[in-house]
Design an enzyme around this catalytic site. Structure first.
Site, PDB file in Angstrom:
ATOM      1  N   GLU A   1      37.735  33.227  43.988  1.00 25.80           N
ATOM      2  CA  GLU A   1      36.426  33.749  44.357  1.00 25.80           C
ATOM      3  C   GLU A   1      35.299  32.947  43.696  1.00 25.80           C
ATOM      4  OE1 GLU A   1      36.377  38.117  45.741  1.00 25.80           O
ATOM      5  OE2 GLU A   1      35.241  38.144  43.893  1.00 25.80           O
TER       6      GLU A   1
ATOM      7  N   HIS B   1      63.985  29.420  43.650  1.00 27.85           N
ATOM      8  CA  HIS B   1      64.983  29.579  44.712  1.00 27.85           C
ATOM      9  C   HIS B   1      64.317  29.978  46.025  1.00 27.85           C
ATOM     10  CE1 HIS B   1      68.510  29.324  41.982  1.00 27.85           C
ATOM     11  NE2 HIS B   1      67.552  29.579  41.100  1.00 27.85           N
TER      12      HIS B   1
ATOM     13  N   LYS C   1      33.573  42.310  55.794  1.00 26.63           N
ATOM     14  CA  LYS C   1      32.993  43.662  55.699  1.00 26.63           C
ATOM     15  C   LYS C   1      32.094  43.930  56.898  1.00 26.63           C
ATOM     16  CE  LYS C   1      32.729  43.744  50.651  1.00 26.63           C
ATOM     17  NZ  LYS C   1      31.792  43.734  49.534  1.00 26.63           N
TER      18      LYS C   1
HETATM   19  O1  PA5 Z   1      34.636  39.601  41.221  1.00 23.66           O
HETATM   20  C1  PA5 Z   1      33.911  40.284  41.921  1.00 23.66           C
HETATM   21  O2  PA5 Z   1      32.685  40.349  41.756  1.00 23.66           O
HETATM   22  C2  PA5 Z   1      34.501  41.112  43.044  1.00 23.66           C
HETATM   23  O3  PA5 Z   1      35.863  40.856  43.176  1.00 23.66           O
HETATM   24  C3  PA5 Z   1      34.299  42.596  42.787  1.00 23.66           C
HETATM   25  O4  PA5 Z   1      34.865  42.935  41.551  1.00 23.66           O
HETATM   26  C4  PA5 Z   1      34.928  43.433  43.889  1.00 23.66           C
HETATM   27  O5  PA5 Z   1      34.428  43.061  45.132  1.00 23.66           O
HETATM   28  C5  PA5 Z   1      34.651  44.914  43.647  1.00 23.66           C
HETATM   29  O6  PA5 Z   1      33.281  45.153  43.586  1.00 23.66           O
HETATM   30  P1  PA5 Z   1      32.695  46.473  42.979  1.00 23.66           P
HETATM   31  O7  PA5 Z   1      33.041  46.521  41.548  1.00 23.66           O
HETATM   32  O8  PA5 Z   1      31.229  46.396  43.227  1.00 23.66           O
HETATM   33  O9  PA5 Z   1      33.322  47.623  43.731  1.00 23.66           O
END
Ligand code: PA5
Length: 426
Positions: A280, A301, A415
């Protein structure tokens, strides 16, 4: 001189002092950019701050929960649960629970109706506390699971439910904060300048980790030492930056996949945390190394064939802890029908470590660049250190490919499509 807690050994990576020198100036510039920025960089110094009051609050809540609950349910997705789960699973026995720990279950990290239904059924004869973790307070997966779990708690505990619901969220902007205040739920703040995947050292990670029976002070001590040692701007002294540079050099040579592999199945969830951190943070603007993870020797394996002889697109990072909780000695067998007496008296951990050495050598011979990261012990302290190490390396690595390590604009696309479809069912 003190040895660095994350020992790095390279095979086939083509890294020399000359190569490091070509990065020196850029790394220093990016280091100062990160250190002096106030854009989502609160995690950099967070472990260096005084958190005594927070530790006490969490420890006392942990005692309350272990006295009143059989299961602690964490509701969250992405950075809001992966770090806690990584540490919890790495340090919990394979069979049974940790002494002094409460069982932790996770939900809200996908939308499987079957999982949710079975979880509620599983909880029916147990005492529970729940912890909803969402920085934004509006993530669909988390919000839906919380809606269900909250009603479930109210049905089971009536007015006492509020005492058993804990909220971890942004202190200013989150709708969850308002829900918590209105309903008298206890709540913890996610620091506004720390993003989900960099938040394991905040209450996001610390509360579930403590409830699982894990020592959060040692965990934070590891992070604190890493934060001190990895404040070094000099690439030749900063091992996290060296890891970032090696990755970047390999990426520029066409290695677009990184396999993180370890030899302890307890690290499977740690892999998931690492994968999300790098994926990410780096995968944007048509750039980034694709992070993937394997557990050896199981996956030798399965995917070992591809690594050894398949398309030359990947490099490997082998993670190894010298000491783990527990070991077993290969017994002598008079019959020796399996021909394995040459291993009698040696420990499984020793054999496992040798399989790691063999794997590194074989894969390097097959042309795969191999980065070996070795730590002394699989415990709270070293995990805290290692997680901070990876966070620092990841931020630098993203800077080296000139993307923002702290946003995730691409996540919105699915989303939007999902919401369109949900609001306008055909
Ligand atoms: O690393 C990040 O920012 C994301 O993976 C969030 O943690 C994830 O989308 C969850 O978001 P939130 O804590 O707002 O529910």
């Amino acid at each position: 001189m003190r040895t660095h807690p994350v020992q790095t050994t390279l095979l086939n990576c083509g890294i020399s002092n000359e190569v490091l020198n070509t990065y020196k100036e850029r790394v220093e510039r990016f280091h100062f950019e990160l250190e002096n920025s106030d854009d989502m960089t609160g995690w950099i110094d967070y472990p260096l701050m005084d958190h005594e009051q927070l530790f006490r609050e969490i420890e006392s809540l942990k005692e309350e929960i272990s006295g009143n609950a059989d299961v602690f349910v964490v509701i969250g997705i992405g950075g809001s649960f992966l770090g806690a789960r990584a540490v919890q699973e790495a340090l919990t026995p394979y069979f049974g629970a940790r002494e002094n720990g409460t069982e932790v279950k996770y939900v809200g990290h996908h939308m499987s109706g079957a999982y949710l239904q079975q979880l509620l059924h599983y909880l029916d004869d147990k005492e529970i506390y729940i912890n909803v973790v969402s920085k934004s307070g509006s993530t669909m997966e988390t919000a839906l699971a919380f809606r269900v779990l909250r009603q479930y708690m109210e049905n089971r505990y009536g007015d006492d439910a509020a005492q058993r619901i804990i909220v971890t969220t942004d202190p200013e902007k989150s709708p969850l904060k308002r829900i918590a205040e209105k309903n008298g739920y206890r709540h913890f703040a996610v620091p506004p300048d720390i993003g989900g995947r960099y938040s394991v050292f905040t209450p996001v990670g610390l509360l579930p980790i403590a409830v699982a029976g894990i020592n959060i002070r040692s965990f934070m001590e590891g992070a604190r030492n890493a934060a001190l040692e990895l404040k070094e701007s000099d690439l030749t002294l900063n091992h996290a930056y060296q890891y970032a540079v090696i990755r970047n050099k390999l990426y520029n040579e066409g290695y677009s996949v990184e396999v993180l592999a370890s030899f302890e199945p307890a690290l499977k969830q740690f892999h998931e945390w690492w994968k999300q951190l790098f994926g990410e943070s780096e995968g944007k603007e048509g750039r980034g190394i694709f992070p993937t993870c394997l557990t050896f020797s199981t996956d030798l394996h399965a995917i070992g064939q591809f690594i050894q002889e398949g398309s030359p697109i990947l490099f490997e990072t082998l993670l190894h802890f010298q000491e783990t909780e527990g070991d077993y000695i290969v017994p002598f067998d008079q019959r020796n029908e399996d021909g394995l007496n040459y291993l009698a008296g040696r420990s499984f951990n020793e054999i496992n470590a040798t399989s790691k050495q063999g794997t590194a050598l074989a894969h390097a011979e097959g042309g795969v660049p191999v980065i070996q990261l070795e730590m002394k012990k699989l415990d709270e302290y070293h995990l805290g250190y290692l997680m901070y190490f990876f966070m620092k390396a990841c931020a630098m690595s993203a800077k080296l490919i000139e993307v923002n390590p702290f946003d995730q604009p691409g996540v919105e696309a699915y989303k939007r499509k999902m919401l369109e479809l949900l609001k306008n069912p055909k």
